[in-house]
Design a protein around this motif. Structure first.
Motif, PDB file in Angstrom:
ATOM      1  N   GLN A 210       8.770  47.297 -16.810  1.00 49.75           N
ATOM      2  CA  GLN A 210       7.543  46.517 -16.307  1.00 49.75           C
ATOM      3  C   GLN A 210       6.556  47.648 -15.604  1.00 49.75           C
ATOM      4  OE1 GLN A 210       7.539  42.827 -13.968  1.00 49.75           O
ATOM      5  NE2 GLN A 210       5.584  43.025 -13.435  1.00 49.75           N
ATOM      6  N   LEU A 211       5.022  47.284 -16.195  1.00 48.69           N
ATOM      7  CA  LEU A 211       4.194  48.201 -15.489  1.00 48.69           C
ATOM      8  C   LEU A 211       3.446  47.416 -14.381  1.00 48.69           C
ATOM      9  CD1 LEU A 211       2.497  49.794 -18.830  1.00 48.69           C
ATOM     10  CD2 LEU A 211       3.401  50.996 -16.864  1.00 48.69           C
ATOM     11  N   ASP A 212       3.046  48.080 -13.401  1.00 48.26           N
ATOM     12  CA  ASP A 212       2.474  47.428 -12.126  1.00 48.26           C
ATOM     13  C   ASP A 212       1.516  48.249 -11.444  1.00 48.26           C
ATOM     14  OD1 ASP A 212       2.543  44.529 -10.787  1.00 48.26           O
ATOM     15  OD2 ASP A 212       2.212  46.257  -9.337  1.00 48.26           O
ATOM     16  N   PRO A 213       0.518  48.108 -11.234  1.00 46.38           N
ATOM     17  CA  PRO A 213      -0.548  49.065 -10.494  1.00 46.38           C
ATOM     18  C   PRO A 213      -0.217  49.320  -9.090  1.00 46.38           C
ATOM     19  CG  PRO A 213      -1.640  46.827 -10.701  1.00 46.38           C
ATOM     20  CD  PRO A 213      -0.457  46.683 -11.152  1.00 46.38           C
TER      21      PRO A 213
ATOM     22  N   ALA B   3       5.550  40.540 -18.455  1.00 46.82           N
ATOM     23  CA  ALA B   3       4.202  41.034 -18.172  1.00 46.82           C
ATOM     24  C   ALA B   3       3.825  42.111 -18.955  1.00 46.82           C
ATOM     25  CB  ALA B   3       4.018  41.189 -16.646  1.00 46.82           C
ATOM     26  N   MET B   4       3.023  42.965 -18.497  1.00 49.33           N
ATOM     27  CA  MET B   4       2.564  44.152 -19.467  1.00 49.33           C
ATOM     28  C   MET B   4       3.835  45.159 -19.007  1.00 49.33           C
ATOM     29  SD  MET B   4       0.668  45.379 -21.607  1.00 49.33           S
ATOM     30  CE  MET B   4      -0.671  44.550 -21.820  1.00 49.33           C
ATOM     31  N   ALA B   5       4.328  45.853 -19.945  1.00 50.77           N
ATOM     32  CA  ALA B   5       5.328  46.613 -20.056  1.00 50.77           C
ATOM     33  C   ALA B   5       5.528  47.775 -21.027  1.00 50.77           C
ATOM     34  CB  ALA B   5       6.629  45.526 -20.135  1.00 50.77           C
ATOM     35  N   ILE B   6       6.537  48.709 -20.446  1.00 47.99           N
ATOM     36  CA  ILE B   6       6.724  49.915 -21.643  1.00 47.99           C
ATOM     37  C   ILE B   6       8.027  49.478 -22.505  1.00 47.99           C
ATOM     38  CG2 ILE B   6       7.371  52.402 -21.702  1.00 47.99           C
ATOM     39  CD1 ILE B   6       6.087  52.519 -18.818  1.00 47.99           C
ATOM     40  N   LEU B   7       7.843  49.730 -23.628  1.00 49.86           N
ATOM     41  CA  LEU B   7       8.936  49.278 -24.576  1.00 49.86           C
ATOM     42  C   LEU B   7       9.228  50.441 -25.635  1.00 49.86           C
ATOM     43  CD1 LEU B   7       7.338  45.664 -25.380  1.00 49.86           C
ATOM     44  CD2 LEU B   7       9.556  46.105 -23.954  1.00 49.86           C
ATOM     45  N   PRO B   8      10.487  50.556 -25.948  1.00 51.00           N
ATOM     46  CA  PRO B   8      10.852  51.648 -26.907  1.00 51.00           C
ATOM     47  C   PRO B   8      10.078  51.415 -28.241  1.00 51.00           C
ATOM     48  CG  PRO B   8      12.821  50.397 -26.039  1.00 51.00           C
ATOM     49  CD  PRO B   8      11.766  49.775 -25.447  1.00 51.00           C
ATOM     50  N   LEU B   9       9.726  52.558 -28.864  1.00 51.23           N
ATOM     51  CA  LEU B   9       8.860  52.147 -30.012  1.00 51.23           C
ATOM     52  C   LEU B   9       9.620  51.202 -31.128  1.00 51.23           C
ATOM     53  CD1 LEU B   9       5.828  53.260 -30.632  1.00 51.23           C
ATOM     54  CD2 LEU B   9       7.045  54.930 -32.077  1.00 51.23           C
ATOM     55  N   ASP B  10      10.941  51.385 -31.025  1.00 54.23           N
ATOM     56  CA  ASP B  10      11.412  50.707 -32.293  1.00 54.23           C
ATOM     57  C   ASP B  10      11.432  49.242 -32.066  1.00 54.23           C
ATOM     58  OD1 ASP B  10      13.260  50.421 -30.375  1.00 54.23           O
ATOM     59  OD2 ASP B  10      15.133  51.753 -31.366  1.00 54.23           O
ATOM     60  N   MET B  11      10.964  48.663 -30.773  1.00 56.43           N
ATOM     61  CA  MET B  11      10.945  47.297 -30.813  1.00 56.43           C
ATOM     62  C   MET B  11       9.765  46.837 -31.236  1.00 56.43           C
ATOM     63  SD  MET B  11      12.996  46.684 -27.022  1.00 56.43           S
ATOM     64  CE  MET B  11      12.744  44.913 -27.402  1.00 56.43           C
ATOM     65  N   TRP B  12       8.727  47.488 -31.780  1.00 57.87           N
ATOM     66  CA  TRP B  12       7.436  47.031 -32.197  1.00 57.87           C
ATOM     67  C   TRP B  12       7.613  46.009 -33.190  1.00 57.87           C
ATOM     68  CZ3 TRP B  12       2.381  47.156 -31.651  1.00 57.87           C
ATOM     69  CH2 TRP B  12       1.651  46.809 -32.856  1.00 57.87           C
ATOM     70  N   PRO B  13       8.450  45.955 -34.233  1.00 53.37           N
ATOM     71  CA  PRO B  13       8.669  45.075 -35.294  1.00 53.37           C
ATOM     72  C   PRO B  13       9.161  43.496 -34.641  1.00 53.37           C
ATOM     73  CG  PRO B  13       9.493  46.878 -36.112  1.00 53.37           C
ATOM     74  CD  PRO B  13       9.398  47.174 -34.415  1.00 53.37           C
ATOM     75  N   TRP B  14       9.861  43.356 -33.366  1.00 54.52           N
ATOM     76  CA  TRP B  14      10.264  42.582 -33.031  1.00 54.52           C
ATOM     77  C   TRP B  14       9.393  41.604 -32.114  1.00 54.52           C
ATOM     78  CZ3 TRP B  14      14.239  41.777 -35.840  1.00 54.52           C
ATOM     79  CH2 TRP B  14      14.876  42.663 -36.554  1.00 54.52           C
ATOM     80  N   PHE B  15       8.172  42.151 -31.826  1.00 57.67           N
ATOM     81  CA  PHE B  15       7.241  41.465 -31.167  1.00 57.67           C
ATOM     82  C   PHE B  15       6.174  40.771 -32.234  1.00 57.67           C
ATOM     83  CE2 PHE B  15       9.170  43.234 -27.709  1.00 57.67           C
ATOM     84  CZ  PHE B  15       8.966  42.435 -26.640  1.00 57.67           C
ATOM     85  N   ALA B  16       6.590  40.936 -33.290  1.00 59.77           N
ATOM     86  CA  ALA B  16       5.655  40.464 -34.467  1.00 59.77           C
ATOM     87  C   ALA B  16       5.207  38.702 -34.271  1.00 59.77           C
ATOM     88  CB  ALA B  16       6.100  40.593 -35.993  1.00 59.77           C
ATOM     89  N   PHE B  17       6.118  38.156 -33.733  1.00 61.89           N
ATOM     90  CA  PHE B  17       6.316  36.728 -33.589  1.00 61.89           C
ATOM     91  C   PHE B  17       5.065  36.200 -32.612  1.00 61.89           C
ATOM     92  CE2 PHE B  17       8.328  37.495 -29.751  1.00 61.89           C
ATOM     93  CZ  PHE B  17       8.209  36.522 -28.949  1.00 61.89           C
ATOM     94  N   MET B  18       4.749  37.166 -31.669  1.00 60.27           N
ATOM     95  CA  MET B  18       3.865  36.918 -30.622  1.00 60.27           C
ATOM     96  C   MET B  18       2.634  37.241 -31.160  1.00 60.27           C
ATOM     97  SD  MET B  18       3.416  38.693 -26.829  1.00 60.27           S
ATOM     98  CE  MET B  18       4.794  38.125 -26.064  1.00 60.27           C
ATOM     99  N   ARG B  19       2.325  38.520 -31.812  1.00 58.01           N
ATOM    100  CA  ARG B  19       1.091  38.781 -32.367  1.00 58.01           C
ATOM    101  C   ARG B  19       0.657  37.752 -33.519  1.00 58.01           C
ATOM    102  NH1 ARG B  19       4.078  43.660 -32.302  1.00 58.01           N
ATOM    103  NH2 ARG B  19       4.666  43.802 -34.478  1.00 58.01           N
ATOM    104  N   ARG B  20       1.731  37.091 -34.405  1.00 55.95           N
ATOM    105  CA  ARG B  20       1.258  36.100 -35.409  1.00 55.95           C
ATOM    106  C   ARG B  20       0.714  34.809 -34.565  1.00 55.95           C
ATOM    107  NH1 ARG B  20       5.967  37.831 -38.563  1.00 55.95           N
ATOM    108  NH2 ARG B  20       7.153  36.773 -37.312  1.00 55.95           N
ATOM    109  N   HIS B  21       1.291  34.366 -33.545  1.00 54.41           N
ATOM    110  CA  HIS B  21       1.021  33.621 -32.536  1.00 54.41           C
ATOM    111  C   HIS B  21      -0.424  33.677 -32.184  1.00 54.41           C
ATOM    112  CE1 HIS B  21       1.407  29.869 -30.242  1.00 54.41           C
ATOM    113  NE2 HIS B  21       0.841  30.726 -29.085  1.00 54.41           N
ATOM    114  N   LEU B  22      -0.745  34.636 -31.709  1.00 56.11           N
ATOM    115  CA  LEU B  22      -2.128  34.914 -31.054  1.00 56.11           C
ATOM    116  C   LEU B  22      -3.146  34.862 -31.979  1.00 56.11           C
ATOM    117  CD1 LEU B  22      -0.895  38.031 -28.441  1.00 56.11           C
ATOM    118  CD2 LEU B  22      -1.513  35.477 -27.764  1.00 56.11           C
ATOM    119  N   LEU B  23      -2.947  35.423 -33.067  1.00 54.91           N
ATOM    120  CA  LEU B  23      -3.763  35.409 -34.246  1.00 54.91           C
ATOM    121  C   LEU B  23      -4.183  33.911 -34.718  1.00 54.91           C
ATOM    122  CD1 LEU B  23      -2.717  38.495 -36.178  1.00 54.91           C
ATOM    123  CD2 LEU B  23      -4.934  38.285 -34.963  1.00 54.91           C
ATOM    124  N   ALA B  24      -3.033  33.205 -34.488  1.00 56.21           N
ATOM    125  CA  ALA B  24      -3.294  32.014 -35.074  1.00 56.21           C
ATOM    126  C   ALA B  24      -3.674  30.832 -34.257  1.00 56.21           C
ATOM    127  CB  ALA B  24      -2.031  31.239 -35.744  1.00 56.21           C
TER     128      ALA B  24
END
Length: 343
Positions: free
Chosen positions: A12-15, A56-77
């Motif tokens: 997790q990122l936090d200021p 929350a806003m977080a740092i994720l390994p680059l290879d996890m990019w595809p597995w958040f596609a469900f969230m991106r699709r939901h936000l667009l819809a």
């Protein structure tokens, strides 16, 4: 660094910054050298990551990019809970990103007001494109996220993957179980802020082993390597970020370690029972207390600290020594008062 992310999956990122930024503390507490921990969000980082709303806003390994596609699709819809996005500003920002490799908020027109309104339509547009996946952030310029078009920053092999919503949730739930070792459904749902019903379905789909823990009301789900994860160095002493995945879900903190710690940074000073910021102290397999560091530029002081009764003072000294080394503060004031002993 890579080993840390292989284990925790999400940082997790936090200021808030009392000793160091939280993501650096997560790495330091797991043995990453200071200079490497400081490089995590820079172009010199030895490990490829992206920032996204994981926990929350977080740092994720680059290879996890595809597995958040469900969230991106939901936000667009369905849209998001953030402020209204101006379509013309989004178009202008796209044009700017096509001209440059990366931009930061410093490159955008400034806004006025407070909170989200202060971000201006340009900053809102940048965040919208980040959340929906058209833009990605893999580095920072100082404390500012750098934005780039996803096609320029994410490898083509990852971009081609478009797993279904169920496949995304199954994968993320499996990753969480591996990260936690032993967890209730609520623990798992909190990790990536997933819906409980989706988590329950995924646990059945991935055929996750189930069990019980003495004193816990809920059944637990087990990593197949839980036994190896349980091994720990009993003489290890390390401070933790309050946003560390080991303790960020306070009900789990209470169940695992018997500690009811809460963050009081957003309370008025006269309403705080302990301090502005707290850092649990892990000694072996137990959390034995906490300290409340406070930074003022190059000076760090300890507002308060508490430790379990009968704890060897050498443990507190080792914890404070680490905090001093990690802080790189010109002045580090060790506590002289406010000592609390937990019964």
């Amino acid at each position: 660094m890579e080993q840390v992310f292989n284990h925790v999956k999400c940082v997790q990122l936090d200021p808030l910054k009392a000793i160091r930024e939280s993501h650096e503390l997560v790495c330091l507490s797991r043995g990453v050298p200071l200079e490497r921990a400081k490089s995590l969000l820079t172009a010199d980082s030895p490990f490829q990551i992206f920032t996204y709303p994981g926990h929350a806003m977080a740092i994720l390994p680059l290879d996890m990019w595809p597995w958040f596609a469900f969230m991106r699709r939901h936000l667009l819809a369905k849209g998001w809970r953030g402020p209204a996005v101006d379509a013309d500003t989004v178009c202008s920002l796209r044009a700017l990103l096509r001209e440059r490799d990366v931009i930061t908020v410093k490159d955008l027109p400034k806004g006025t007001g407070t909170g989200w309104n202060r971000s201006s339509q340009w900053r809102i547009a940048a965040e919208w494109l980040l959340w929906t996946g058209e833009v990605v952030s893999t580095t920072r310029n100082g404390t500012h996220r750098e934005y780039a078009l996803t096609g320029k920053a994410i490898p083509e092999a990852l971009l081609r993957l478009e797993p279904s919503d169920n496949d995304c949730i199954d994968h993320l739930v499996a990753e969480v179980v591996e990260a936690l070792g032993v967890a209730t459904s609520d623990d798992i749902a909190d990790y990536f802020r997933l819906r409980r019903d989706r988590v329950e379905r995924a646990l059945q789909a991935i055929d996750c082993p189930k069990g019980t823990v003495d004193g816990w009301i809920e059944p637990v789900w087990l990593s197949r390597r839980a036994e190896s994860l349980a091994r720990t160095k009993l003489d290890c002493v390390t401070p933790l970020s309050p946003f560390d995945s080991l303790v960020w879900y306070r009900p789990r903190l209470q169940r695992l370690f018997g500690k009811a710690y809460t963050l009081e940074a957003y309370k008025r000073a006269d309403e705080r029972a302990f301090g502005h910021y707290f850092m649990p102290i892990l000694a072996g397999a137990e959390i034995v207390g906490r300290v409340a560091p406070r930074r003022n530029k190059h000076q760090v002081s300890i507002e308060a600290y508490e430790f379990d009764a009968c704890l060897d003072l050498a443990v507190t000294e080792r914890a404070l020594h680490l905090l001093q080394a990690w802080s790189e503060a010109a002045v580090f004031e060790s506590p002289t008062q406010h000592l609390l002993i937990a019964e």
